[in-house]
Design an enzyme around this catalytic site. Structure first.
Site, PDB file in Angstrom:
ATOM      1  N   ASP A   1       0.852  -1.200   0.000  1.00  0.00           N
ATOM      2  CA  ASP A   1       0.000   0.000   0.000  1.00  0.00           C
ATOM      3  C   ASP A   1       0.890   1.254   0.000  1.00  0.00           C
ATOM      4  O   ASP A   1       0.893   2.010   0.962  1.00  0.00           O
ATOM      5  CB  ASP A   1      -0.964  -0.011   1.202  1.00  0.00           C
ATOM      6  CG  ASP A   1      -0.258  -0.095   2.553  1.00  0.00           C
ATOM      7  OD1 ASP A   1       0.895  -0.575   2.608  1.00  0.00           O
ATOM      8  OD2 ASP A   1      -0.861   0.333   3.563  1.00  0.00           O
TER       9      ASP A   1
ATOM     10  N   HIS B   1       9.653  -0.940   9.280  1.00  0.00           N
ATOM     11  CA  HIS B   1       8.515  -1.847   9.103  1.00  0.00           C
ATOM     12  C   HIS B   1       8.655  -2.696   7.831  1.00  0.00           C
ATOM     13  O   HIS B   1       9.128  -3.824   7.869  1.00  0.00           O
ATOM     14  CB  HIS B   1       7.210  -1.053   9.069  1.00  0.00           C
ATOM     15  CG  HIS B   1       6.839  -0.443  10.388  1.00  0.00           C
ATOM     16  ND1 HIS B   1       6.741  -1.173  11.545  1.00  0.00           N
ATOM     17  CD2 HIS B   1       6.542   0.834  10.741  1.00  0.00           C
ATOM     18  CE1 HIS B   1       6.393  -0.399  12.550  1.00  0.00           C
ATOM     19  NE2 HIS B   1       6.270   0.830  12.093  1.00  0.00           N
TER      20      HIS B   1
HETATM   21  O1  RIB Z   1       2.235  -0.859  11.024  1.00  0.00           O
HETATM   22  C1  RIB Z   1       3.138  -0.599   9.983  1.00  0.00           C
HETATM   23  C2  RIB Z   1       2.529  -0.901   8.644  1.00  0.00           C
HETATM   24  O2  RIB Z   1       1.406  -0.048   8.423  1.00  0.00           O
HETATM   25  C3  RIB Z   1       3.436  -0.673   7.467  1.00  0.00           C
HETATM   26  O3  RIB Z   1       3.145  -1.620   6.476  1.00  0.00           O
HETATM   27  C4  RIB Z   1       3.046   0.698   6.989  1.00  0.00           C
HETATM   28  O4  RIB Z   1       3.367   0.900   5.632  1.00  0.00           O
HETATM   29  C5  RIB Z   1       1.566   0.721   7.248  1.00  0.00           C
HETATM   30  O5  RIB Z   1       0.907   0.122   6.176  1.00  0.00           O
HETATM   31 CA    CA Z   2       2.754  -0.875   4.156  1.00  0.00          CA
END
Ligand code: RIB
Ligand code: CA
Length: 319
Positions: A10, A243
């Site tokens: 995303d 992340h």
């Molecule tokens: O919690 C972190 C996630 O949430 C990552 O994938 C960030 O891009 C959001 O989508």
């Molecule tokens: Ca993400």
């Protein structure tokens, strides 16, 4: 041998960091980017994936996927974290290329069937596209090599949630989809907040990316200004957690992580909506909604310095 991946995403600032990491890695063949709502609405996230493909010359396909969760009302785009345009409000040109005509879940089904046992699905957004693929073609569980997910929080090192005290964003965005994906009979590894909150890109580290990784490093530096402002304002830190790139790091080198085995379920409503729970002890109970589910892997420890070294070393190929 390279690992073929479809990256469900995303984009999103840390998604862009992960996509470019996958593209740079000699260990990975990026087959497709499948897009999902989440950090931005689906038109924006697909546009951003196409932008990256065109600007940096990717060979991979791009497919547009789900615009909303399976059941819960949409939470809405993460504008406060990723900006109105998903890329920290850095102006980008409209891509001149188009997405694959198939919806993302169909693209996943077709690709997995065309290369049985070869494709690893890496998901770094809400899990709606993967759940739709499973609902339409449950037989793909036997055809996918592995599923690697950035999502969830299991309380290790006291990391329990980011969007709520007890939920991580990707799972909270579509908890029903996450429960379907975690309980399916395919091998899942979850790279959640337990480890992504244990690895940190400092401002200095991102400056080094800018200085050593060519146009890609400059692009990451530009789009991360907004993201770093959010981290500073919300948490008082000079940098951001790692992340989505952590899921790619797992694909490249699983030995960077220690995992724990056990079935996973997701709380799908109420104040704990999006809470992820792994039953990692072999206890017996009269009622046990984990008992007949497959054991999956949850990453609980990361060699964060080695992960940071791997990211910089890989991205410097763009320099
Ligand atoms: O919690 C972190 C996630 O949430 C990552 O994938 C960030 O891009 C959001 O989508
Ligand atoms: Ca993400």
């Amino acid at each position: 041998m390279t690992t073929k991946i479809i990256l469900d995403t995303d984009p999103g600032i840390d998604d862009a960091m992960a996509i470019l990491f996958a593209e740079a890695s000699p260990e990975i063949e990026l087959v497709g980017l499948t897009c999902v709502f989440g950090n931005a609405d689906i038109d924006t996230s697909t546009r951003n994936a196409l932008y990256l493909k065109e600007r940096f010359g990717f060979q991979c396909d791009v497919a547009k996927g789900a615009s909303q969760p399976l059941e819960r009302p949409p939470v809405g785009a993460s504008v406060a974290v990723h900006g109105e345009n998903g890329f920290g409000d850095v102006a980008i040109t409209e891509p001149t290329i188009s997405a694959d005509p198939r919806p993302a879940h169909q693209y996943i089904i077709d690709s997995v069937k065309a290369a049985p046992g070869e494709i690893t699905l890496v998901a770094v957004g809400p899990l709606t596209n993967l759940a739709l693929a499973l609902q339409q073609a449950p037989e793909i569980t036997d055809l996918v090599k592995e599923v690697v997910i950035m999502g969830g929080a299991f309380g290790t090192h006291d990391h329990t949630g980011n969007v709520t005290p007890f939920a991580e964003a990707n799972v909270h965005d579509d908890p029903h989809a996450a429960d379907i994906v975690f309980t399916a009979a395919w091998p899942v590894t979850v790279v959640g907040l337990d480890v992504t909150h244990e690895a940190f890109f400092s401002n200095d580290y991102i400056d080094t990316l800018r200085d050593t990784c060519g146009e890609v490093g400059e692009f990451i530096w530009d789009i991360s200004r907004f993201y770093l402002d959010f981290y500073k304002a919300r948490m008082g830190v000079d940098g951001c957690f790692v992340h989505d790139p952590s899921a790619i790091a797992y694909v490249i080198d699983p030995s960077l992580f220690e995992v724990r085995k056990g079935p996973i379920r997701v709380v799908c409503d109420g104040p704990a909506e999006g809470l992820t729970l792994q039953k990692h002890k072999d206890t017996k109970h009269k009622t046990d909604d984990w008992a007949d589910k497959p054991a999956q892997s949850v990453a609980v420890k990361v060699n964060d310095q080695a992960l940071l070294d791997l990211y910089l070393d890989t991205m410097s190929r763009f320099g």
